[in-house]
Design an enzyme around this catalytic site. Structure first.
Site, mmCIF file in Angstrom:
data_model
loop_
_atom_site.group_PDB
_atom_site.id
_atom_site.type_symbol
_atom_site.label_atom_id
_atom_site.label_comp_id
_atom_site.label_asym_id
_atom_site.label_seq_id
_atom_site.Cartn_x
_atom_site.Cartn_y
_atom_site.Cartn_z
ATOM 1 N N ASN A 1 8.676 3.890 85.363
ATOM 2 C CA ASN A 1 7.594 3.944 84.377
ATOM 3 C C ASN A 1 6.479 4.822 84.947
ATOM 4 O O ASN A 1 5.725 4.387 85.804
ATOM 5 C CB ASN A 1 7.097 2.513 84.105
ATOM 6 C CG ASN A 1 5.884 2.492 83.184
ATOM 7 O OD1 ASN A 1 5.523 3.510 82.590
ATOM 8 N ND2 ASN A 1 5.264 1.333 83.063
ATOM 9 N N LYS B 1 3.889 5.874 83.558
ATOM 10 C CA LYS B 1 2.559 5.584 82.985
ATOM 11 C C LYS B 1 1.857 6.901 82.620
ATOM 12 O O LYS B 1 2.529 7.865 82.282
ATOM 13 C CB LYS B 1 1.754 4.713 83.950
ATOM 14 C CG LYS B 1 2.538 3.465 84.380
ATOM 15 C CD LYS B 1 1.715 2.419 85.051
ATOM 16 C CE LYS B 1 2.613 1.246 85.414
ATOM 17 N NZ LYS B 1 1.886 0.134 86.023
ATOM 18 N N HIS C 1 4.498 -4.016 77.531
ATOM 19 C CA HIS C 1 4.030 -3.865 78.910
ATOM 20 C C HIS C 1 2.652 -4.530 79.017
ATOM 21 O O HIS C 1 1.845 -4.453 78.090
ATOM 22 C CB HIS C 1 3.949 -2.388 79.292
ATOM 23 C CG HIS C 1 3.668 -2.202 80.753
ATOM 24 N ND1 HIS C 1 2.402 -2.344 81.275
ATOM 25 C CD2 HIS C 1 4.488 -1.950 81.804
ATOM 26 C CE1 HIS C 1 2.470 -2.167 82.597
ATOM 27 N NE2 HIS C 1 3.720 -1.928 82.936
ATOM 28 N N GLU D 1 0.004 -3.761 80.392
ATOM 29 C CA GLU D 1 -1.162 -2.887 80.157
ATOM 30 C C GLU D 1 -1.388 -2.688 78.656
ATOM 31 O O GLU D 1 -2.523 -2.598 78.202
ATOM 32 C CB GLU D 1 -0.953 -1.539 80.882
ATOM 33 C CG GLU D 1 -1.144 -1.702 82.390
ATOM 34 C CD GLU D 1 -0.305 -0.774 83.257
ATOM 35 O OE1 GLU D 1 0.167 0.268 82.770
ATOM 36 O OE2 GLU D 1 -0.117 -1.110 84.448
ATOM 37 N N GLU E 1 7.694 -9.040 84.464
ATOM 38 C CA GLU E 1 6.672 -8.336 85.237
ATOM 39 C C GLU E 1 5.453 -9.244 85.405
ATOM 40 O O GLU E 1 4.565 -9.250 84.539
ATOM 41 C CB GLU E 1 6.256 -7.049 84.520
ATOM 42 C CG GLU E 1 7.350 -6.021 84.413
ATOM 43 C CD GLU E 1 6.785 -4.606 84.402
ATOM 44 O OE1 GLU E 1 7.229 -3.798 85.218
ATOM 45 O OE2 GLU E 1 5.875 -4.323 83.604
ATOM 46 N N GLY F 1 0.994 -2.989 90.239
ATOM 47 C CA GLY F 1 0.050 -2.035 90.819
ATOM 48 C C GLY F 1 -0.829 -2.636 91.906
ATOM 49 O O GLY F 1 -1.806 -2.031 92.334
ATOM 50 N N SER G 1 5.183 -3.870 91.692
ATOM 51 C CA SER G 1 5.185 -3.405 93.094
ATOM 52 C C SER G 1 6.586 -3.373 93.714
ATOM 53 O O SER G 1 6.753 -3.666 94.903
ATOM 54 C CB SER G 1 4.239 -4.243 93.948
ATOM 55 O OG SER G 1 2.907 -4.119 93.466
HETATM 56 P P1 PGA Z 1 4.102 -0.997 89.750
HETATM 57 O O1 PGA Z 1 4.174 -1.006 88.157
HETATM 58 O O2 PGA Z 1 5.494 -0.791 90.263
HETATM 59 O O3 PGA Z 1 3.180 0.152 90.089
HETATM 60 O O4 PGA Z 1 3.552 -2.313 90.169
HETATM 61 C C1 PGA Z 1 5.233 -1.622 87.485
HETATM 62 C C2 PGA Z 1 5.022 -1.545 85.988
HETATM 63 O O5 PGA Z 1 3.872 -1.610 85.552
HETATM 64 O O6 PGA Z 1 5.989 -1.394 85.206
#
Ligand code: PGA
Length: 251
Positions: free
Chosen positions: A10, A12, A96, A98, A168, A174, A214
């Protein structure tokens, strides 16, 4: 039958055309294809018409990060699943964290999006997960249960076998803080039991459930070794060829 393992990147809101092209060309050179493994990248929407060329003649699949629940019409700024299909996307994320926290997407909206994607032949990757407060309160499983149930309610029965889920935990996204393999697998088993209750054994056993939060080369093998973790949804580490290649090699 073994479930499909999906390693998804992803991106982003990162990478411009030249950087994206460079990353994909390194991935194409270095990723070894393996039976039962699917590698998918999720670039920003504007990169998709380019990414279709970058990934041509490779096993890398394309996914989008978001699309509208509406099919077409007066929805300024939105992207239709129909267009994504035309641009070569086989997957699209829904729900997601976010999108949920920054753009107010509810479980109902997430389910409606998934239904729309399915109607265009796109596989929804439906993200669920608890916040830190919900984890610490000990009620995280009921949070997940609710998310899965409401999303399921929006999707017609024929679509159930075609869904991909991603667990998730919001506190791991993140942050560098990963759920332990045991913590993640516990939730994955819980989600699979719920799918079993709602859609039956066959669907539950065949459904891929990815872990995200992560994920990185140092924890990928441990996570992927769990009974119910069928792949990874990788954010930050998918932007670096070395890390993403190592994560894929961990399978
Ligand atoms: P990350 O993000 O691996 O940077 O923690 C995962 C995601 O948001 O899908």
């Amino acid at each position: 039958m073994a479930r499909k393992v999906i390693i998804a990147g992803n991106w982003k809101m990162n990478l411009l055309p030249l950087q994206g092209e460079e990353l994909v060309s390194e991935l194409k050179e270095r990723i070894e294809s393996k039976e039962n493994l699917e590698v998918v990248i999720f670039p920003q929407t504007g990169l998709l018409p380019l990414a279709i060329d970058w990934t041509i003649d490779s096993a890398i699949q394309l996914g989008a990060q978001n699309a509208s629940s509406a099919l077409s019409g007066a929805y300024t700024g939105e992207t239709s699943a129909d267009l994504l299909k035309t641009l070569g996307c086989s997957y699209c994320l829904a729900g997601h964290s976010e999108r949920r926290s920054l753009y107010g997407e509810t479980d109902e909206i997430v389910g409606q999006k998934a239904e729309t994607y399915l109607s265009m032949g796109i596989t929804p990757v439906i993200c669920v997960g608890e916040s830190l407060a919900e984890r610490e309160s000990g009620k995280f499983l009921s949070v997940i249960e609710n998310q899965v149930k409401i999303v399921f309610d929006q999707i017609s029965k024929e679509g159930w076998p075609k869904l991909v889920w991603a667990y998730e935990p919001v506190w791991a996204i993140g942050t560098g803080k990963t759920a332990t393999a045991d913590q993640a697998n516990e939730v994955h088993q819980f989600i699979r039991r719920q799918i079993q209750n709602l859609a039956g054994d066959i669907v539950a056993n065949a459904t891929s459930i990815l872990y995200g939060g992560s994920a990185k080369p140092s924890n990928a093998a441990d996570l992927l070794a769990q009974t119910d973790i069928d792949g990874l949804l990788v954010g930050g580490a998918s932007l670096k060829a070395d890390d993403f290649v190592d994560i894929i090699a961990a399978f």
